[in-house]
Design a protein around this motif. Structure first.
Motif, PDB file in Angstrom:
ATOM      1  N   GLU A 176       9.201  -3.317 -20.960  1.00  0.00           N
ATOM      2  CA  GLU A 176      10.634  -3.621 -20.923  1.00  0.00           C
ATOM      3  C   GLU A 176      11.407  -2.345 -20.679  1.00  0.00           C
ATOM      4  OE1 GLU A 176      11.711  -5.718 -24.465  1.00  0.00           O
ATOM      5  OE2 GLU A 176      10.355  -7.385 -24.001  1.00  0.00           O
ATOM      6  N   TRP A 177      12.361  -2.411 -19.764  1.00  0.00           N
ATOM      7  CA  TRP A 177      13.121  -1.231 -19.402  1.00  0.00           C
ATOM      8  C   TRP A 177      14.613  -1.394 -19.677  1.00  0.00           C
ATOM      9  CZ3 TRP A 177      15.917  -3.726 -15.797  1.00  0.00           C
ATOM     10  CH2 TRP A 177      15.293  -4.595 -14.905  1.00  0.00           C
ATOM     11  N   GLY A 178      15.283  -0.250 -19.742  1.00  0.00           N
ATOM     12  CA  GLY A 178      16.735  -0.203 -19.924  1.00  0.00           C
ATOM     13  C   GLY A 178      17.271   1.007 -19.183  1.00  0.00           C
ATOM     14  N   PRO A 179      18.535   1.332 -19.377  1.00  0.00           N
ATOM     15  CA  PRO A 179      19.113   2.468 -18.666  1.00  0.00           C
ATOM     16  C   PRO A 179      18.290   3.748 -18.844  1.00  0.00           C
ATOM     17  CG  PRO A 179      20.819   1.247 -19.798  1.00  0.00           C
ATOM     18  CD  PRO A 179      19.508   0.659 -20.234  1.00  0.00           C
ATOM     19  N   ARG A 180      18.033   4.455 -17.749  1.00  0.00           N
ATOM     20  CA  ARG A 180      17.288   5.721 -17.680  1.00  0.00           C
ATOM     21  C   ARG A 180      15.792   5.550 -17.908  1.00  0.00           C
ATOM     22  NH1 ARG A 180      22.285   8.101 -20.110  1.00  0.00           N
ATOM     23  NH2 ARG A 180      23.310   9.080 -18.343  1.00  0.00           N
ATOM     24  N   SER A 181      15.273   4.311 -17.884  1.00  0.00           N
ATOM     25  CA  SER A 181      13.811   4.134 -17.882  1.00  0.00           C
ATOM     26  C   SER A 181      13.262   4.545 -16.512  1.00  0.00           C
ATOM     27  CB  SER A 181      13.423   2.683 -18.146  1.00  0.00           C
ATOM     28  OG  SER A 181      13.729   2.291 -19.453  1.00  0.00           O
ATOM     29  N   PHE A 182      11.989   4.906 -16.510  1.00  0.00           N
ATOM     30  CA  PHE A 182      11.354   5.406 -15.286  1.00  0.00           C
ATOM     31  C   PHE A 182       9.912   4.919 -15.282  1.00  0.00           C
ATOM     32  CE2 PHE A 182       9.232   8.867 -12.886  1.00  0.00           C
ATOM     33  CZ  PHE A 182      10.058   8.923 -11.768  1.00  0.00           C
ATOM     34  N   PHE A 183       9.434   4.397 -14.140  1.00  0.00           N
ATOM     35  CA  PHE A 183       8.051   3.910 -14.121  1.00  0.00           C
ATOM     36  C   PHE A 183       7.475   3.890 -12.711  1.00  0.00           C
ATOM     37  CE2 PHE A 183       9.226  -0.298 -12.544  1.00  0.00           C
ATOM     38  CZ  PHE A 183      10.483  -0.517 -13.077  1.00  0.00           C
ATOM     39  N   GLY A 184       6.144   3.790 -12.661  1.00  0.00           N
ATOM     40  CA  GLY A 184       5.445   3.701 -11.385  1.00  0.00           C
ATOM     41  C   GLY A 184       4.738   2.361 -11.279  1.00  0.00           C
ATOM     42  N   ILE A 185       4.486   1.926 -10.047  1.00  0.00           N
ATOM     43  CA  ILE A 185       3.700   0.717  -9.816  1.00  0.00           C
ATOM     44  C   ILE A 185       2.354   1.167  -9.251  1.00  0.00           C
ATOM     45  CG2 ILE A 185       3.526  -1.449  -8.524  1.00  0.00           C
ATOM     46  CD1 ILE A 185       5.889  -1.488 -10.415  1.00  0.00           C
ATOM     47  N   PRO A 186       1.238   0.894  -9.949  1.00  0.00           N
ATOM     48  CA  PRO A 186      -0.073   1.298  -9.413  1.00  0.00           C
ATOM     49  C   PRO A 186      -0.301   0.717  -8.018  1.00  0.00           C
ATOM     50  CG  PRO A 186      -0.265   0.658 -11.711  1.00  0.00           C
ATOM     51  CD  PRO A 186       1.134   0.299 -11.287  1.00  0.00           C
ATOM     52  N   LEU A 187      -0.917   1.491  -7.168  1.00  0.00           N
ATOM     53  CA  LEU A 187      -1.052   1.122  -5.756  1.00  0.00           C
ATOM     54  C   LEU A 187      -1.637  -0.277  -5.589  1.00  0.00           C
ATOM     55  CD1 LEU A 187      -0.549   2.643  -3.032  1.00  0.00           C
ATOM     56  CD2 LEU A 187      -3.021   2.921  -2.918  1.00  0.00           C
ATOM     57  N   ASN A 188      -0.939  -1.094  -4.808  1.00  0.00           N
ATOM     58  CA  ASN A 188      -1.369  -2.439  -4.415  1.00  0.00           C
ATOM     59  C   ASN A 188      -1.444  -3.437  -5.571  1.00  0.00           C
ATOM     60  OD1 ASN A 188      -1.742  -3.799  -2.003  1.00  0.00           O
ATOM     61  ND2 ASN A 188      -3.958  -3.919  -2.288  1.00  0.00           N
ATOM     62  N   LEU A 220       0.809  -1.229   0.000  1.00  0.00           N
ATOM     63  CA  LEU A 220       0.000   0.000   0.000  1.00  0.00           C
ATOM     64  C   LEU A 220       0.837   1.271   0.000  1.00  0.00           C
ATOM     65  CD1 LEU A 220      -2.853  -0.997   2.469  1.00  0.00           C
ATOM     66  CD2 LEU A 220      -2.974  -0.787  -0.014  1.00  0.00           C
ATOM     67  N   TYR A 221       2.092   1.188  -0.405  1.00  0.00           N
ATOM     68  CA  TYR A 221       2.870   2.423  -0.590  1.00  0.00           C
ATOM     69  C   TYR A 221       3.207   2.573  -2.072  1.00  0.00           C
ATOM     70  CZ  TYR A 221       6.936  -0.773  -0.181  1.00  0.00           C
ATOM     71  OH  TYR A 221       7.836  -1.798  -0.327  1.00  0.00           O
ATOM     72  N   GLU A 222       3.460   3.809  -2.478  1.00  0.00           N
ATOM     73  CA  GLU A 222       3.724   4.101  -3.883  1.00  0.00           C
ATOM     74  C   GLU A 222       5.213   4.013  -4.195  1.00  0.00           C
ATOM     75  OE1 GLU A 222       1.921   7.703  -5.229  1.00  0.00           O
ATOM     76  OE2 GLU A 222      -0.054   7.118  -4.503  1.00  0.00           O
ATOM     77  N   GLU A 223       5.489   3.814  -5.463  1.00  0.00           N
ATOM     78  CA  GLU A 223       6.885   3.690  -5.895  1.00  0.00           C
ATOM     79  C   GLU A 223       7.098   4.357  -7.238  1.00  0.00           C
ATOM     80  OE1 GLU A 223       6.433  -0.638  -5.933  1.00  0.00           O
ATOM     81  OE2 GLU A 223       8.334  -0.691  -4.897  1.00  0.00           O
ATOM     82  N   ALA A 224       8.226   5.073  -7.363  1.00  0.00           N
ATOM     83  CA  ALA A 224       8.675   5.613  -8.654  1.00  0.00           C
ATOM     84  C   ALA A 224      10.062   5.036  -8.900  1.00  0.00           C
ATOM     85  CB  ALA A 224       8.736   7.132  -8.603  1.00  0.00           C
ATOM     86  N   TYR A 225      10.189   4.223  -9.942  1.00  0.00           N
ATOM     87  CA  TYR A 225      11.436   3.500 -10.226  1.00  0.00           C
ATOM     88  C   TYR A 225      12.260   4.198 -11.297  1.00  0.00           C
ATOM     89  CZ  TYR A 225      10.359  -0.892  -7.798  1.00  0.00           C
ATOM     90  OH  TYR A 225      10.108  -1.842  -6.863  1.00  0.00           O
ATOM     91  N   TYR A 226      13.573   4.138 -11.121  1.00  0.00           N
ATOM     92  CA  TYR A 226      14.509   4.625 -12.141  1.00  0.00           C
ATOM     93  C   TYR A 226      15.573   3.546 -12.356  1.00  0.00           C
ATOM     94  CZ  TYR A 226      18.194   7.271 -14.371  1.00  0.00           C
ATOM     95  OH  TYR A 226      19.172   7.685 -15.253  1.00  0.00           O
TER      96      TYR A 226
END
Ligand SMILES: [Fe+2]
Length: 365
Positions: free
Chosen positions: A107-119, A80-86
């Protein structure tokens, strides 16, 4: 009869107690080079990790560095916490599964950025059989753990939060652009393939040639913005609340940080992966000493859609004739130091650096 306890439990930081119980390694500093942070096995994740705590972390967010070994993957997670990934290094993918059974992956690579929807349930996979994948996430876990102080609730609640999933295009690098007044343009998405090439919008309040965009992830409450400083220039000094995790993406230069009234500067060198959240009310200023633009991503709490606090709401929605407090001069009660008001040593230090690097200054005062 009133009974007295000689061992009351007061002053608890439930987040830090949880970090200790988890056996999660911790790195701490005013600034940290995330490529140099030592990680250790974190059983919950099934990968190596380290929390990154900073003098200027503030109360709401932390960072966690995650190292997935070659050919490895993380265990499925849900919380139940939010995340912003790099993504700092490596290539791989993330699979998401929602309560309605639907799935998304990217699919991600160097300098990709994404969020995980809550829960949402999710899992990261390293696509390489020979190289590690190194990622960092900014999370709202400190705030959530201190509010609920109940691990079972945070990590094992079945609520669906279907409203956080968002459009399919948010998972393939597309999004919606909302044009606001200068400095308030927003890119809504859940996945940015490369933060280094994301298109920004000019915002010169903070300095000549600066540009900026805010990113809204998964209809969440986290703040994200990307700023770029023009080659061979520097931004104006300013201050704000703690908790803005500034992470260097591209370019070369340095930042100066100093407390009000202090004549000593603390200097942080720019390098991809260096993070330094300025402390509460601490003045800071970013300088480019190369012929390339320098770009950083800043993550924290409270955004244009969900400001969370009245202070952030005021700053975000100040009327056009009344500049937001973050870009109003300290002479007018704001938090920005105009070039003509700054300590003369600041420009001299920069000119000296430019001379050392053989770069022609593009900013004259
Ligand atoms: Fe700042």
């Amino acid at each position: 009869m009133i009974e007295t306890s000689t061992n009351p439990r007061f002053g608890i930081n439930s987040y830090l107690e949880w970090v200790e119980r988890e056996g999660l390694r911790v790195a701490h500093g005013l600034s940290l080079d995330l490529f140099e942070v030592e990680t250790a096995d974190w059983p919950r994740l099934g990968a190596k990790a380290s929390a990154a705590h900073f003098d200027g972390s503030g109360d709401y967010c932390n960072m966690i560095v995650i190292d997935i070994p070659a050919g490895g993957s993380t265990l499925p997670q849900q919380h139940l916490y939010e995340e912003a990934y790099y993504i700092l290094e490596g290539r791989g993918s993330t699979e998401l599964e929602f309560a309605d059974g639907s799935k998304r992956s990217f699919e991600w690579g160097p300098r990709s950025f994404f969020g995980i929807p809550l829960n949402a349930k999710y899992r990261h996979f390293n696509a390489s059989g020979t190289q590690r994948a190194l990622m960092v996430e900014t999370t709202t876990l400190p705030m959530i753990m201190n509010i609920f102080h109940n691990e079972e609730f945070i990590f094992n609640t079945p609520s669906a939060f279907q409203d956080r999933i968002g459009a399919d295009k948010y998972y393939v690098g597309e999004g919606d652009l909302y044009r606001g007044r200068p400095g308030n343009d927003v890119w809504e998405t859940n996945f940015v393939p490369d933060l280094g090439s994301l298109e920004l919008v000019a915002w010169e309040d903070r300095g000549k040639g600066s540009s900026n965009i805010k990113i809204l992830l998964a209809d969440g409450i986290m703040h994200v913005h990307i700023s770029e400083i023009a080659p061979a220039t520097y931004k104006k000094g300013h201050r704000h609340d703690a908790g803005t995790h500034v992470l260097t993406l591209t370019g070369g230069g340095y930042s100066l940080l100093w407390d009000e009234g202090s004549t000593d500067f603390t200097r942080v060198e720019w390098k991809h992966g260096v993070v330094f959240p300025p402390c509460e009310g601490q003045f800071h200023q970013h300088f480019v000493t190369s012929n390339h633009a320098s770009r950083y991503v800043a993550t924290g709490l409270g955004n244009l859609r969900y400001p969370l606090t009245s202070k952030k709401r005021r700053q975000s929605f100040a009327t056009a004739d009344r500049k937001q407090a973050t870009s109003r001069s300290i002479k007018d009660g704001g938090n920005q130091i105009e070039y003509e008001d700054q300590d003369p040593r600041i420009h001299q230090i920069w000119l000296e650096e430019m001379r050392k690097h053989g770069i022609t200054p593009q900013l004259t005062l």
